[in-house]
Write a protein that holds these residues in place. Structure first.
Motif, short mmCIF file in Angstrom:
data_model
loop_
_atom_site.label_atom_id
_atom_site.label_comp_id
_atom_site.label_asym_id
_atom_site.label_seq_id
_atom_site.Cartn_x
_atom_site.Cartn_y
_atom_site.Cartn_z
N GLU A 1 0.64 -1.23 -0.09
CA GLU A 1 -0.18 0.03 -0.06
C GLU A 1 0.71 1.24 0.06
O GLU A 1 0.49 2.37 -0.40
N ASP A 2 2.31 0.96 0.47
CA ASP A 2 3.19 2.26 0.34
C ASP A 2 4.04 2.30 -0.80
O ASP A 2 4.84 3.12 -0.90
N LEU A 3 3.72 1.43 -1.68
CA LEU A 3 4.73 1.43 -2.80
C LEU A 3 4.10 1.68 -4.21
O LEU A 3 3.07 1.50 -4.46
N ASP A 4 4.85 2.65 -4.69
CA ASP A 4 4.75 3.23 -6.20
C ASP A 4 5.31 2.20 -7.15
O ASP A 4 5.05 2.23 -8.17
N TYR A 5 6.32 1.53 -6.67
CA TYR A 5 7.03 0.32 -7.69
C TYR A 5 7.82 -0.48 -6.52
O TYR A 5 7.96 -0.24 -5.40
N LEU A 6 7.96 -1.77 -7.20
CA LEU A 6 8.69 -2.68 -6.32
C LEU A 6 10.09 -2.70 -6.85
O LEU A 6 10.48 -3.11 -7.94
N GLY A 7 11.19 -2.71 -5.91
CA GLY A 7 12.56 -2.55 -6.23
C GLY A 7 13.15 -3.44 -5.36
O GLY A 7 13.06 -3.30 -3.99
N TRP A 8 14.23 -4.14 -5.71
CA TRP A 8 15.10 -4.80 -4.94
C TRP A 8 16.39 -5.00 -5.47
O TRP A 8 16.68 -5.11 -6.73
N ARG A 9 17.33 -5.39 -4.46
CA ARG A 9 18.71 -5.86 -5.03
C ARG A 9 19.03 -7.28 -4.94
O ARG A 9 18.28 -7.82 -4.02
N ASP A 10 19.79 -7.81 -5.72
CA ASP A 10 19.97 -9.34 -5.83
C ASP A 10 20.90 -9.71 -4.72
O ASP A 10 21.96 -9.12 -4.67
N PRO A 11 20.42 -10.63 -3.77
CA PRO A 11 21.44 -10.93 -2.60
C PRO A 11 22.77 -11.82 -3.17
O PRO A 11 23.74 -11.58 -2.54
N GLN A 12 22.43 -12.56 -4.43
CA GLN A 12 23.61 -13.17 -4.94
C GLN A 12 24.42 -12.41 -5.77
O GLN A 12 25.53 -12.96 -5.95
N ALA A 13 23.89 -11.20 -6.31
CA ALA A 13 24.80 -10.54 -7.07
C ALA A 13 24.52 -9.09 -6.75
O ALA A 13 23.70 -8.40 -7.39
N PRO A 14 25.21 -8.57 -5.85
CA PRO A 14 24.88 -7.16 -5.18
C PRO A 14 24.89 -6.01 -6.36
O PRO A 14 24.20 -4.86 -6.03
N ASP A 15 25.55 -6.18 -7.43
CA ASP A 15 25.40 -5.07 -8.59
C ASP A 15 24.27 -5.11 -9.46
O ASP A 15 24.12 -4.41 -10.18
N ARG A 16 23.24 -6.13 -9.18
CA ARG A 16 22.23 -6.33 -9.99
C ARG A 16 20.94 -5.81 -9.20
O ARG A 16 20.81 -6.28 -7.93
N ALA A 17 20.13 -5.23 -9.64
CA ALA A 17 18.96 -4.86 -8.97
C ALA A 17 17.63 -4.73 -10.19
O ALA A 17 17.95 -4.98 -11.31
N TYR A 18 16.61 -4.76 -9.60
CA TYR A 18 15.21 -4.93 -10.52
C TYR A 18 14.36 -3.96 -9.94
O TYR A 18 14.16 -3.64 -8.83
N LEU A 19 13.44 -3.58 -10.95
CA LEU A 19 12.52 -2.49 -10.65
C LEU A 19 11.29 -2.99 -11.32
O LEU A 19 11.37 -3.24 -12.45
N VAL A 20 9.89 -3.12 -10.77
CA VAL A 20 8.71 -3.36 -11.36
C VAL A 20 7.74 -2.27 -11.00
O VAL A 20 7.56 -1.81 -9.98
N THR A 21 7.13 -1.78 -12.08
CA THR A 21 6.22 -0.73 -11.90
C THR A 21 4.63 -1.14 -12.23
O THR A 21 4.41 -2.23 -12.98
N PRO A 22 3.52 -0.69 -11.84
CA PRO A 22 2.43 -1.27 -12.02
C PRO A 22 1.93 -1.00 -13.62
O PRO A 22 1.10 -1.94 -14.04
N GLY A 23 2.61 -0.20 -14.34
CA GLY A 23 2.26 -0.12 -15.68
C GLY A 23 0.96 0.87 -15.93
O GLY A 23 0.10 0.64 -15.17
N HIS A 24 0.85 1.32 -16.84
CA HIS A 24 -0.31 2.35 -17.31
C HIS A 24 -1.41 1.58 -17.58
O HIS A 24 -2.56 2.14 -17.41
N ASP A 25 -1.01 0.61 -18.27
CA ASP A 25 -2.40 -0.28 -18.90
C ASP A 25 -2.63 -1.58 -18.06
O ASP A 25 -3.53 -2.15 -18.17
N GLY A 26 -2.24 -1.49 -16.70
CA GLY A 26 -2.72 -2.49 -15.71
C GLY A 26 -1.95 -3.69 -15.66
O GLY A 26 -2.03 -4.56 -14.99
N ARG A 27 -0.73 -3.59 -16.78
CA ARG A 27 0.17 -4.58 -16.80
C ARG A 27 1.50 -4.16 -16.35
O ARG A 27 2.13 -3.16 -16.69
#
Length: 165
Positions: free
Chosen positions: A36-62
């Motif tokens: 409920e407090d997130l505008d996007y989901l973001g996280w760092r990869d614990p096995q590869a600290p230089d890798r990260a990922y970001l997920v947005t809800p998308g305007h079209d619902g996807r």
């Protein structure tokens, strides 16, 4: 943001192959995230600290997701930097994150970079749910909702740059 499943997250990646999306590290604590407090989901990869990922809800619902690579942090560097997404300043807590562009442009080595909170917790900083220290948030006369809209617009603009040829 609405809660997402591991399957929805893996299917949302726009700048990596389906095989890479299947192999990447997805957080195990999805049910415990403060959706409920997130505008996007973001996280760092614990096995590869230089890798990260970001997920947005998308305007079209996807949802739309991107793979990021974090720049190396300079040892002992405590210079204050500002996140381009949420405008929070940190001492050593902002990193340059680079995303390969989607499609042929990415295959040719083209990428897009952004300075972002190293822990990808912009939504929580904007809402005051996470503290980046003294002077981290500049005094602004706009409302919390306007700050949230600005952060969402900045994230969406970045993801759109990744997805365009």
């Amino acid at each position: 943001m609405e809660p997402l499943t591991e399957r929805e997250i893996r299917a949302a990646f726009i700048n990596c192959s389906k095989g890479e999306a299947k192999r990447l590290s997805v957080p195990r604590d999805l049910a415990d995230r403060p959706w409920e407090d997130l505008d996007y989901l973001g996280w760092r990869d614990p096995q590869a600290p230089d890798r990260a990922y970001l997920v947005t809800p998308g305007h079209d619902g996807r949802p739309k997701a991107v793979v990021l690579r974090a720049s190396a942090s300079a040892v002992g560097q405590q210079r204050r930097s500002m996140c381009s997404m949420c405008l929070t300043t940190h001492s050593g807590g902002v990193r340059l994150m680079v995303a390969p562009k989607a499609g042929r442009a990415g295959q040719q080595g083209n990428s897009v970079g952004v300075y972002i909170c190293a822990d990808l917790a912009c939504s929580l900083y904007v809402r005051g749910k996470r503290d980046a220290g003294v002077g981290a948030r500049l005094h602004e006369t706009i409302t919390l909702e306007e700050k949230i809209r600005r952060t969402v617009a900045n994230v969406d603009a970045f993801v759109a740059k990744v997805g365009t040829a």
